[in-house]
Design an enzyme around this catalytic site. Sequence first.
Site, PDB file in Angstrom:
ATOM      1  N   CYS A  11       0.860  -1.192   0.000  1.00 40.02           N
ATOM      2  CA  CYS A  11       0.000   0.000   0.000  1.00 40.02           C
ATOM      3  C   CYS A  11       0.893   1.239   0.000  1.00 40.02           C
ATOM      4  O   CYS A  11       2.103   1.129  -0.203  1.00 40.02           O
ATOM      5  CB  CYS A  11      -0.975  -0.005   1.179  1.00 40.02           C
ATOM      6  SG  CYS A  11      -0.194   0.097   2.804  1.00 40.02           S
ATOM      7  N   ASN A  14       2.391   1.527   4.239  1.00 39.44           N
ATOM      8  CA  ASN A  14       2.748   0.290   4.957  1.00 39.44           C
ATOM      9  C   ASN A  14       2.560   0.442   6.472  1.00 39.44           C
ATOM     10  O   ASN A  14       3.282  -0.165   7.256  1.00 39.44           O
ATOM     11  CB  ASN A  14       4.186  -0.173   4.633  1.00 39.44           C
ATOM     12  CG  ASN A  14       4.526  -1.596   5.087  1.00 39.44           C
ATOM     13  OD1 ASN A  14       5.647  -1.868   5.466  1.00 39.44           O
ATOM     14  ND2 ASN A  14       3.564  -2.509   5.067  1.00 39.44           N
ATOM     15  N   CYS A  16      -1.060   0.978   7.479  1.00 37.87           N
ATOM     16  CA  CYS A  16      -2.492   0.676   7.667  1.00 37.87           C
ATOM     17  C   CYS A  16      -2.909  -0.584   6.888  1.00 37.87           C
ATOM     18  O   CYS A  16      -2.966  -1.677   7.452  1.00 37.87           O
ATOM     19  CB  CYS A  16      -3.378   1.844   7.248  1.00 37.87           C
ATOM     20  SG  CYS A  16      -3.124   3.349   8.217  1.00 37.87           S
ATOM     21  N   ARG A  17      -3.188  -0.421   5.598  1.00 34.67           N
ATOM     22  CA  ARG A  17      -3.826  -1.514   4.856  1.00 34.67           C
ATOM     23  C   ARG A  17      -2.941  -2.727   4.628  1.00 34.67           C
ATOM     24  O   ARG A  17      -3.368  -3.867   4.884  1.00 34.67           O
ATOM     25  CB  ARG A  17      -4.326  -0.993   3.491  1.00 34.67           C
ATOM     26  CG  ARG A  17      -5.484  -0.026   3.599  1.00 34.67           C
ATOM     27  CD  ARG A  17      -5.688   0.736   2.311  1.00 34.67           C
ATOM     28  NE  ARG A  17      -4.534   1.579   2.003  1.00 34.67           N
ATOM     29  CZ  ARG A  17      -4.376   2.273   0.898  1.00 34.67           C
ATOM     30  NH1 ARG A  17      -5.326   2.235  -0.033  1.00 34.67           N
ATOM     31  NH2 ARG A  17      -3.304   3.017   0.705  1.00 34.67           N
ATOM     32  N   SER A  18      -1.709  -2.524   4.131  1.00 31.25           N
ATOM     33  CA  SER A  18      -0.894  -3.714   3.809  1.00 31.25           C
ATOM     34  C   SER A  18      -0.435  -4.490   5.048  1.00 31.25           C
ATOM     35  O   SER A  18      -0.417  -5.720   5.001  1.00 31.25           O
ATOM     36  CB  SER A  18       0.269  -3.371   2.872  1.00 31.25           C
ATOM     37  OG  SER A  18       1.191  -2.496   3.462  1.00 31.25           O
ATOM     38  N   ASP A 126      -8.352   4.204   1.450  1.00 32.32           N
ATOM     39  CA  ASP A 126      -7.309   4.401   2.454  1.00 32.32           C
ATOM     40  C   ASP A 126      -7.930   4.873   3.775  1.00 32.32           C
ATOM     41  O   ASP A 126      -8.473   5.979   3.851  1.00 32.32           O
ATOM     42  CB  ASP A 126      -6.319   5.447   1.940  1.00 32.32           C
ATOM     43  CG  ASP A 126      -5.037   5.429   2.744  1.00 32.32           C
ATOM     44  OD1 ASP A 126      -5.085   5.017   3.923  1.00 32.32           O
ATOM     45  OD2 ASP A 126      -3.995   5.812   2.193  1.00 32.32           O
TER      46      ASP A 126
END
Length: 154
Positions: A11, A14, A16-18, A126
Amino acid sequence: MTSMHKIIFVCLGNICRSPMAEFIMKDLVKKQGIAEQFEISSAATSVEEIGNPVYPPARRILAEHGISCAGKTARQMTRTDYAHYDYVIAMDHSNLRNIYRIIGSDFEHKVSLLLDYTSDPHEIADPWYTRDFETTWNEITEGCQGLLKAILNE
Ligand code: 4NP
C-alpha cells in the site's frame, strides 16, 4: 513435498492496509494449519512512514480480533521483492502505478489488486483518510480469504 507460496501486500504507507492484510493472511493460514507453506510480508510504495510501527487504529482492530502485529515496521518495496515474491498484492490503483514505477513492468504477471479475488472487485479505500477501519477490516478479510482460495486451487 509442498510448494512455498510467497505473498507481499503493498500500500502507500505500509502502516495501515498492507500490514493489516499481512497479519490477517498470516492468521488465516495459521488457523488452517498451513502456515509453513507461506511466506507473507508487506511493504510501502512511499518513503513517508519507513521505520514506523503499524498505525494505532489498525493495530487496535487487529488486536480486537486476537491478531498481533508486534515488531512490524514500515519498509519500502524494492525490485528484489518483485523477484522474490509470487504474488504482489496492491490495495488500490494508485498503488499499482507506484509499484510499476518501482519494478518497471510486470513481466511475470505477479501484480494484482486484493479485491480482484472477491465477487466485488474494487479499490480498498485508504483508512488514513476515511477513518473507517471497520470497513477496511471487512474488505481486507474478504480479499485475503479469496486470495487464499485462489492460491490453494491453482
Ligand atoms: P496505508 O495508509 O497506505 O494504508 O498505510 C497511509 C499511511 C500513511 C500515509 C498515507 C496512507 N501518509 O501519507 O503518510
